[in-house]
Write an enzyme that holds these catalytic residues in place. Structure first.
Site, PDB file in Angstrom:
ATOM      1  N   SER A 111       1.956   2.844   3.470  1.00  0.00           N
ATOM      2  CA  SER A 111       2.841   2.034   4.322  1.00  0.00           C
ATOM      3  C   SER A 111       4.167   1.783   3.613  1.00  0.00           C
ATOM      4  CB  SER A 111       2.170   0.736   4.768  1.00  0.00           C
ATOM      5  OG  SER A 111       1.728  -0.015   3.685  1.00  0.00           O
ATOM      6  N   TYR A 135      -7.661  -5.555  -8.462  1.00  0.00           N
ATOM      7  CA  TYR A 135      -8.007  -5.168  -7.101  1.00  0.00           C
ATOM      8  C   TYR A 135      -9.199  -5.971  -6.605  1.00  0.00           C
ATOM      9  CZ  TYR A 135      -5.465  -0.662  -7.595  1.00  0.00           C
ATOM     10  OH  TYR A 135      -4.532   0.326  -7.756  1.00  0.00           O
ATOM     11  N   ARG A 166       9.506  11.628 -13.356  1.00  0.00           N
ATOM     12  CA  ARG A 166       9.452  11.472 -14.802  1.00  0.00           C
ATOM     13  C   ARG A 166       9.902  10.089 -15.258  1.00  0.00           C
ATOM     14  NH1 ARG A 166      12.700  15.229 -17.718  1.00  0.00           N
ATOM     15  NH2 ARG A 166      11.037  15.128 -19.251  1.00  0.00           N
ATOM     16  N   ASP A 206       7.095   5.031  -4.220  1.00  0.00           N
ATOM     17  CA  ASP A 206       6.987   5.147  -2.762  1.00  0.00           C
ATOM     18  C   ASP A 206       8.387   5.150  -2.117  1.00  0.00           C
ATOM     19  OD1 ASP A 206       4.229   4.987  -3.189  1.00  0.00           O
ATOM     20  OD2 ASP A 206       4.258   2.808  -3.019  1.00  0.00           O
ATOM     21  N   GLY A 225       0.873  -1.176   0.000  1.00  0.00           N
ATOM     22  CA  GLY A 225       0.000   0.000   0.000  1.00  0.00           C
ATOM     23  C   GLY A 225       0.908   1.224   0.000  1.00  0.00           C
ATOM     24  N   ALA A 226       0.550   2.214  -0.791  1.00  0.00           N
ATOM     25  CA  ALA A 226       1.474   3.331  -1.000  1.00  0.00           C
ATOM     26  C   ALA A 226       1.950   3.958   0.311  1.00  0.00           C
ATOM     27  CB  ALA A 226       0.798   4.384  -1.874  1.00  0.00           C
TER      28      ALA A 226
HETATM   29  O1  KDG Z   1       2.516   2.363  -5.018  1.00  0.00           O
HETATM   30  C1  KDG Z   1       2.261   0.983  -4.843  1.00  0.00           C
HETATM   31  C2  KDG Z   1       0.800   0.787  -4.770  1.00  0.00           C
HETATM   32  O2  KDG Z   1       0.265   1.069  -6.029  1.00  0.00           O
HETATM   33  C3  KDG Z   1       0.411  -0.606  -4.399  1.00  0.00           C
HETATM   34  O3  KDG Z   1       0.870  -0.913  -3.129  1.00  0.00           O
HETATM   35  C4  KDG Z   1      -1.051  -0.855  -4.457  1.00  0.00           C
HETATM   36  O4  KDG Z   1      -1.816   0.799  -2.937  1.00  0.00           O
HETATM   37  C5  KDG Z   1      -1.873   0.312  -4.036  1.00  0.00           C
HETATM   38  C6  KDG Z   1      -2.761   0.893  -5.026  1.00  0.00           C
HETATM   39  O5  KDG Z   1      -3.823   1.308  -4.630  1.00  0.00           O
HETATM   40  O6  KDG Z   1      -2.456   0.939  -6.210  1.00  0.00           O
END
Ligand code: KDG
Length: 320
Positions: free
Chosen positions: A37, A106, A231, A262, A34-35
């Site tokens: 974390s 997802y 970029r 991230d 997750g971005a």
């Molecule tokens: O930056 C990585 C995220 O893209 C990945 O962990 C999944 O959080 C996510 C998302 O919603 O795309």
């Protein structure tokens, strides 16, 4: 008091072994992803006192995510939800390899985090942090979270010396560019440092020009203290107090590109929190990002020594 507080969703990332397809695999590797974390992990591994806030079901799956993140030095502030009434988001990832693109599926609708309200979050800790970070994924997940994102950014802004940092992180599977643009522009007044991929600035924010012009236009229109435009292979550009900084990427043999942005942000914030200037932070973030690309999973399992070694020894230096 902490250096960095982040807030957002973390999912279970399920991916097949290298070279196998989701359609056929019998084995799925499980990791936290997750971005917000990911940023906390990169920063914590680089010496920052980082806290990740979220909401999870009080189940073995929720606890699994927390123990994985804690094992990297991240402190966690979790709202534990009734597991009978909530779920954890998951995402299936088949990493792309030339000439095939990455496949992301997802399964995150109605995850526990989507019901988080500000009253459940430690707003005092947010106000007392040096940096509060969230990304454009968070308000995309539910109307409740969009309202909560606004409230927590406002709380962070109330902090005497809290810098608010926001990465656009536009995800086309979650909303349309028009929806995202409206939401982003309503959040911008509460943001000090904007990080945005150049392609999102063009396609979502509908801006034109080269990277320094994009950064300048956004800073002029919304009053950001710093704008960082990433970029991809062409490096990154930052605008801070009227000064433009440019950074090339460092070489990397890519094993897994997910989480590169991230790691860049985690490295950038770590350098800033440790007193570095914007140019040095771009350099450090870029080195952290190149190391992340060599590692399987969302998380930047890196050390300060490795980042320093990339900065000192690898080609791709700074052009200021
Ligand atoms: O930056 C990585 C995220 O893209 C990945 O962990 C999944 O959080 C996510 C998302 O919603 O795309």
């Amino acid at each position: 008091m902490s250096d960095l507080v982040t807030f957002g969703e973390t999912m279970l990332r399920l991916s097949p072994p290298h070279g196998e397809r989701l359609e056929r695999t019998r084995t799925l590797d499980v990791q936290a992803g997750g971005a917000e974390s990911n940023v906390a992990v990169a920063a914590a591994r680089l010496g920052v006192d980082a806290v990740w806030l979220s909401k999870l079901p009080d189940s073995s799956l929720g606890r699994r995510v927390v123990s994985e993140l804690r094992s990297h030095g991240v402190r966690t502030g979790i709202v534990w939800d009734d597991p009978a009434e909530s779920r954890i988001g998951t995402y299936y990832l088949e990493p792309g390899t030339e000439p095939r693109g990455t496949d992301v599926i997802y399964d995150r609708a109605d995850a526990a985090v989507t019901t988080t309200v500000p009253e459940e979050l430690p707003l005092g800790a947010i106000r007392n942090s040096d940096v509060f970070y969230t990304s454009g994924i968070t308000p995309a997940l539910s109307e409740t979270l969009a309202a909560t994102t606004e409230r927590v950014l406002a709380a962070a802004q109330d902090g005497e010396s809290t810098t608010t940092v926001f990465d656009l992180n536009y995800r086309s599977k979650l909303w349309s560019p028009a929806e995202a643009r409206e939401e982003f522009e309503s959040l911008f007044p509460a943001i000090d440092v904007l990080v945005a991929a150049e392609r999102d600035v063009r396609s979502v924010l509908e801006r034109e020009g080269d990277a320094p012009e994009l950064a300048r236009g956004l800073a002029d229109d919304f009053g950001f203290e710093t704008v960082v435009v990433t970029r991809g292979e062409n490096g990154s550009v930052a605008l801070n107090e009227g000064q433009v900084f440019e950074q090339d990427v460092y070489r990397a043999e890519t094993v897994d590109a997910i989480g590169t942005g991230d790691a860049f942000v985690g490295g950038f914030l770590a350098k800033r929190l440790h007193g570095g200037g914007v140019g040095e932070a771009l350099e450090y973030g870029s080195a952290a990002a190149s190391l992340k690309r060599t590692i399987n999973g969302d998380l930047a399992v890196i050390s300060p020594e490795e980042v320093d070694a990339v900065v000192e020894h690898e080609a791709g230096g700074i052009s200021r």
